[in-house]
Scaffold this motif. Sequence first.
Motif, short mmCIF file in Angstrom:
data_model
loop_
_atom_site.label_atom_id
_atom_site.label_comp_id
_atom_site.label_asym_id
_atom_site.label_seq_id
_atom_site.Cartn_x
_atom_site.Cartn_y
_atom_site.Cartn_z
N MET A 259 0.82 -1.21 0.00
CA MET A 259 0.00 0.00 0.00
C MET A 259 0.86 1.26 0.00
SD MET A 259 -1.13 2.63 2.15
CE MET A 259 -0.85 2.02 3.80
N VAL A 260 1.92 1.27 0.83
CA VAL A 260 2.80 2.43 0.90
C VAL A 260 3.49 2.65 -0.45
CG1 VAL A 260 4.89 3.35 1.98
CG2 VAL A 260 3.14 2.25 3.38
N GLY A 261 3.84 1.57 -1.13
CA GLY A 261 4.45 1.70 -2.44
C GLY A 261 3.54 2.35 -3.47
N LEU A 262 2.23 2.13 -3.33
CA LEU A 262 1.27 2.70 -4.27
C LEU A 262 0.87 4.13 -3.92
CD1 LEU A 262 -1.16 -0.34 -4.74
CD2 LEU A 262 0.45 0.56 -6.43
N ALA A 263 1.00 4.49 -2.65
CA ALA A 263 0.47 5.77 -2.17
C ALA A 263 1.15 6.96 -2.84
CB ALA A 263 0.62 5.87 -0.66
N GLU A 264 0.34 7.95 -3.19
CA GLU A 264 0.84 9.19 -3.77
C GLU A 264 0.75 10.37 -2.80
OE1 GLU A 264 2.27 9.65 -6.69
OE2 GLU A 264 2.12 7.54 -7.24
N ARG A 265 -0.19 10.30 -1.89
CA ARG A 265 -0.30 11.36 -0.89
C ARG A 265 -1.07 10.85 0.31
NH1 ARG A 265 -5.05 14.61 -0.68
NH2 ARG A 265 -6.66 13.99 -2.17
N VAL A 266 -0.97 11.57 1.42
CA VAL A 266 -1.69 11.23 2.64
C VAL A 266 -2.53 12.43 3.05
CG1 VAL A 266 -1.54 10.44 5.02
CG2 VAL A 266 0.20 9.73 3.36
N GLU A 267 -3.78 12.17 3.28
CA GLU A 267 -4.72 13.22 3.72
C GLU A 267 -5.01 13.02 5.20
OE1 GLU A 267 -9.43 14.35 2.94
OE2 GLU A 267 -8.31 13.17 1.46
N GLY A 268 -4.95 14.09 5.97
CA GLY A 268 -5.24 14.02 7.40
C GLY A 268 -6.48 14.81 7.76
#
Length: 563
Positions: A259-268
């Motif tokens: 999942m981390v490899g695919l992630a482009e951004r993190v929303e909080g």
Amino acid sequence: MQLTFDELGTPLRDTTFVVVDLETTGAPPGPEGITEIGAVKVRGGEVIGEFATLVDPRAPIPPQIVALTGITTAMVQAAPRIERVLPAFLEFAAGSVLVAHNSGFDVGFLKAACQGHGYAWPRPPVVCTLKLARRVLSPQDTRSYRLSALAALVGARTKPTHRALDDARATVDVLHALLERVGSVGVHSLEELLDYLPDVTPAQRRKRGMAAHLPERPGVYLFRGPGDEVLYVGTAGNLRRRVRQYFTGSDSRGRIREMVGLAERVEGIECSHALEAQVRELRLLGAHRPAYNRRSKNPRNAWWVVLTDEAFPRLSVVRQVRDGALGPFSSQARAKVAADALASATRLRTCTQRIPAAGANAKPCVLAELGRCGAPCAGRQSVAEYAPSVRLVTDLVEGTDNSALHAAREHVDALAEAEHFEQAARRRDELVTLLSGVERRHRLASLAAIPELVGAAPDGSGGWEFAVVRHGRLASAGVARRGVPPMPVVEALVASAETVLPGPGPLRGAAAEEAGVLLRWLTRPGVRLVRTATPWAEPAHGAGGWRPWLDRAATANALEHVG
């Protein structure tokens, strides 16, 4: 990746390390088994304290362990026991980073000893010199990663001897040599060292900046993929710190790494407190069903037991809640067990044949007429004769009469008196499952019936955390920090709270899992009710009075499993 100034953390030269080594009897980790503890406290390359003691393990030391360590049973007979040593060691190591060679062994014994003797494990940061050596030194650098080989390689001043203090002193020199090596690759702070230890890909490290914009506040985080789809949803007490952990390899689950490899951004999404974050997480899981959350496979994982709509009703297990439903149950299997137990106690039919009403004294069941069914069901009754069984179910669900539960318990008692113990135990466990559904239905329905309720929980720092609950849903959340008058905050939260219109079913349209989260929060010790629009009351004929019987059943079940 270059860290920003606020991420540098504690410089290694200012970090206090306690290097520890244990000797044991060779038994698995447990309350006893430690024969010696040696520890050295260092900071900035200097030794600032030492701790050493033999420990009485309350058991003979095997000959092979005596040959290895030189510690005999006679040597430890006059030594203090571990419950006396632990407080002194924990005080010596307080506020420090624990270091050990193969730290899983030493920390495992210390944690087990704390647990066995009632001491809280302080959960210090841990550095394993074995793991660090494997990250720093290649097979060409050393023939072995054993402590003796590494001590010889770095020229340690103390030779390891399988005695705790000597081995701890040797590990100090190994640690300092390894720290010098990692400094050349940019590891200069404790946080960088802890990030460096796991096996993390360069791609993961480069993505660490995705957490830089997140606040150090409680909330919900969403990892988004290349198409801005939600990959994963989680909660955190500190959003920035928790999300950064995904890029340090601290989570070794394969699907999370993918999942981390695919992630482009993190929303909080910042939340007032942990309760709001938990509820928002549930709602986001239901809305997005992210591929990498296990819970998202079935975010509304609830099953219900209902009466079928026919002349001679039977009990059916369904996913769609409606008025008169019993539950929720966490699985279809548990709901089926409860339905069978209730059908047996109320003498409802259990066959799936649809039986129409055909007159006051009709016997419409073909199976019964052919002699293929001997169950006490509609095959031998009129609609009027069958009605009392149906009323027993509806009265139990509504909490006006729990005669069905008493009938089920009497059946268990009769089986036990007849010495049919296995059958009695099975029926007892079925009744426990039924009771859990009755209790959950009544408690959640009672909460969902309240148009508005305001709860307050102490935040641990002299302030309050508030929740406005309407018909089993969180409508608003906020905090009043220490020194802030709480009631104006409550009034503002109520005025800005979400409008919630009651829906169908016993939970008035609320999701069972959200209502359950709110119920657990509201019934925690210390939580107070600020106000409620209507009295919060549960049925008098619910499962509350069955608590002593449930406790006895749980004890009996545990003893059976031990036996």
